[in-house]
Design a protein around this motif. Sequence first.
Motif, short mmCIF file in Angstrom:
data_model
loop_
_atom_site.label_atom_id
_atom_site.label_comp_id
_atom_site.label_asym_id
_atom_site.label_seq_id
_atom_site.Cartn_x
_atom_site.Cartn_y
_atom_site.Cartn_z
N GLY A 1 -40.78 -12.56 -106.13
CA GLY A 1 -42.20 -12.27 -106.35
C GLY A 1 -43.10 -12.99 -105.37
N ASP A 2 -44.36 -13.12 -105.76
CA ASP A 2 -45.37 -13.74 -104.91
C ASP A 2 -45.21 -15.26 -104.92
N ALA A 3 -44.94 -15.83 -103.76
CA ALA A 3 -44.66 -17.26 -103.65
C ALA A 3 -45.86 -18.11 -104.08
N ALA A 4 -47.06 -17.70 -103.68
CA ALA A 4 -48.26 -18.46 -104.02
C ALA A 4 -48.52 -18.44 -105.53
N ALA A 5 -48.33 -17.29 -106.15
CA ALA A 5 -48.53 -17.18 -107.60
C ALA A 5 -47.49 -18.01 -108.35
N ASN A 6 -46.25 -17.98 -107.88
CA ASN A 6 -45.19 -18.77 -108.51
C ASN A 6 -45.48 -20.27 -108.39
N VAL B 1 -39.19 -24.72 -105.12
CA VAL B 1 -38.44 -23.50 -105.38
C VAL B 1 -37.07 -23.89 -105.91
N THR B 2 -36.65 -23.21 -106.96
CA THR B 2 -35.34 -23.48 -107.56
C THR B 2 -34.25 -22.84 -106.72
N THR B 3 -33.22 -23.60 -106.48
CA THR B 3 -32.01 -23.07 -105.86
C THR B 3 -30.87 -23.36 -106.82
N GLY B 4 -29.83 -22.61 -106.73
CA GLY B 4 -28.69 -22.91 -107.60
C GLY B 4 -27.96 -21.67 -108.03
N ASP B 5 -27.50 -21.69 -109.29
CA ASP B 5 -26.59 -20.67 -109.79
C ASP B 5 -27.28 -19.38 -110.23
#
Length: 157
Positions: free
Chosen positions: A102-107, A139-143
């Motif tokens: 989605g929108d990075a700024a909104a997130n 930003v979440t990274t992972g599974d």
Amino acid sequence: MSDQDDDVQKYALGAVAFVVALVVAGVIGLAASRVLHAPKAAGPSNASATTPAETSAVERIYFEVGQDSLPADAIDVLNRVAEAARSSGGTVLISGFHDASGDAAANADLAKRRAQRVQHALEANGVTADHLQLSKPAVTTGDGDTKAARRVELRLQ
């Protein structure tokens, strides 16, 4: 000589009993210390139950999709973190997370608002603003667990 041998045996047995008592007392003290400082068991909530007083321990609050209102199960986490911060005088690092879709700024804005909600709740629970630190939304990274993307982490430093 047998009276003298009996006296030596009594002293030797007394010394051995004293050493055994010291070892038992040490084991009991160690066990009591671990019980007092052990992490509390997690109840049926979405938040992890670790001990915030430990520098490496992290508490997590998970939010609903697109929401910044505190979930009901956040109360226990907030109470534990506030108590630990008030008693230790440490700083609570508050980190909001979001996913890359989605929108990075909104997130990022949503993650920031969630972290601010947690900050305000801790302030309302007696933690002074100078003991709270917001970090930039990450930003979440992972599974790929979508729940992980909707979290705020609290770490007592």
